[in-house]
Enzyme design. Sequence first.
Site, PDB file in Angstrom:
ATOM      1  N   TYR A  20       1.167  15.456  12.505  1.00  0.00           N
ATOM      2  CA  TYR A  20       1.966  16.390  13.289  1.00  0.00           C
ATOM      3  C   TYR A  20       1.072  17.472  13.902  1.00  0.00           C
ATOM      4  O   TYR A  20       1.528  18.539  14.272  1.00  0.00           O
ATOM      5  CB  TYR A  20       3.021  17.048  12.403  1.00  0.00           C
ATOM      6  CG  TYR A  20       3.877  16.047  11.661  1.00  0.00           C
ATOM      7  CD1 TYR A  20       5.030  15.527  12.240  1.00  0.00           C
ATOM      8  CD2 TYR A  20       3.529  15.596  10.394  1.00  0.00           C
ATOM      9  CE1 TYR A  20       5.808  14.593  11.574  1.00  0.00           C
ATOM     10  CE2 TYR A  20       4.310  14.669   9.716  1.00  0.00           C
ATOM     11  CZ  TYR A  20       5.445  14.175  10.315  1.00  0.00           C
ATOM     12  OH  TYR A  20       6.214  13.251   9.668  1.00  0.00           O
TER      13      TYR A  20
ATOM     14  N   HIS B  68       2.502   8.413   4.351  1.00  0.00           N
ATOM     15  CA  HIS B  68       1.678   8.910   5.459  1.00  0.00           C
ATOM     16  C   HIS B  68       0.184   8.753   5.172  1.00  0.00           C
ATOM     17  O   HIS B  68      -0.626   8.736   6.099  1.00  0.00           O
ATOM     18  CB  HIS B  68       1.965  10.387   5.724  1.00  0.00           C
ATOM     19  CG  HIS B  68       3.159  10.639   6.583  1.00  0.00           C
ATOM     20  ND1 HIS B  68       3.302  10.098   7.835  1.00  0.00           N
ATOM     21  CD2 HIS B  68       4.274  11.388   6.373  1.00  0.00           C
ATOM     22  CE1 HIS B  68       4.440  10.507   8.372  1.00  0.00           C
ATOM     23  NE2 HIS B  68       5.054  11.275   7.499  1.00  0.00           N
TER      24      HIS B  68
END
Length: 294
Positions: A22, A144
Site C-alpha cells: 500500500y 501478504h
Amino acid sequence: MVDSVYRTRSLGVAAEGLPDQYADGRAARVWQLYIGDTRGRTAEYRSWLLALLRQHRCRSVLDVACGTGVDSIMLLEEGFQVTSVDASDKMLKYALKERWERRKEEPFDRWVIEEANWLTLEKDLEKPGDGFDAVICLGNSFAHLPDFKGDQSDHKLALRNIASMVRPGGVLVIDHRNYDHILATGCAPPGKNIYYKSDLTKDITTSVLLVNNKAHMVTLDYTVQVPPTEAGADPELSKFRLSYYPHRLEAFTALLKGAFQGKCQHTVLGDFQPYTPGQAHVPCYFIHVVKKTG
C-alpha cells in the site's frame, strides 16, 4: 489484465524487506473504501472474538497487522489494552488519525501504534513482560508476506516472531483465505465475504502464478469505483493489484505448530464457525486459534 512483465504488485510499491503493498498511498485510500462499513464488518465476528478473548482472560492484545485499525478500534471500544502494528505507514495514518480524533477517550489515549516488520518484530516492538495475552492477525493479512526465497523461510521466521509475542497461556488468532479452494477451482468460494462490505467493487480478477508447477503466488486485480471528492465530478475507476502467498490449510497448520515448537493447542474454524474437513459448506476463510502451552 495482462502485462508484458508479470507484476506482483502495483507500480510504486516497495520491493525490499516486507513489501508494503500500500506504499503509494492510493491503494491504502481505496482499500479503506473497499472495507466499507467497519461496524458491519466487525459484526461478523465481534461476538466470537470477544467471547474467545474473555474465555482466556485476555486484557492486552497485539494487533500485528492492524492496517487502518478496524479490529483494534473494535477492541478498544470493548475495553481491551491494544497495541497495533503494521508495516505500512500509509495504512497506519488512518489508525493514527482515529487515535487523535478520539484522544479524549481513555482507551484511545493509551492506544500504542507502531510501524513494525514481522521479520524484525522482536527488534521493532518491545514485548511487555512474558508477552501479550492475545495476538491477532486477521483479514488474510499474513498472506501478504511473499516467499521469494522459495523455501518459506521468511514465513517461518515471521511466525516465530509473532508466536514469541504471545505469553504462556495466551492465544494467537490468525487467518487466511481458503486457498485450497482457489487453487482447485481458480476462483474464490461463492459464499459471503466476511471482511469486505463495500458495494463499490466493480471487478476482481484472480491469477495464479506457478513456479516449477507449484502455486507460488495469487494476485488479485481490483477495480473499485471511487466516489468523487468534488460535487458534480464523475466517479473514478481505481485499479490496483495485490499479491498473496496461497497458504493451504494443512501446510499452514504445520507452520503454526512449528512456530510454537509444538507447545500449543490448535483449532481451526471456517468463517468463524466450527469446521470439519469435507463439510458441505465451503468457507471463504480459515481461522486458526493457537493457545501457547509452553
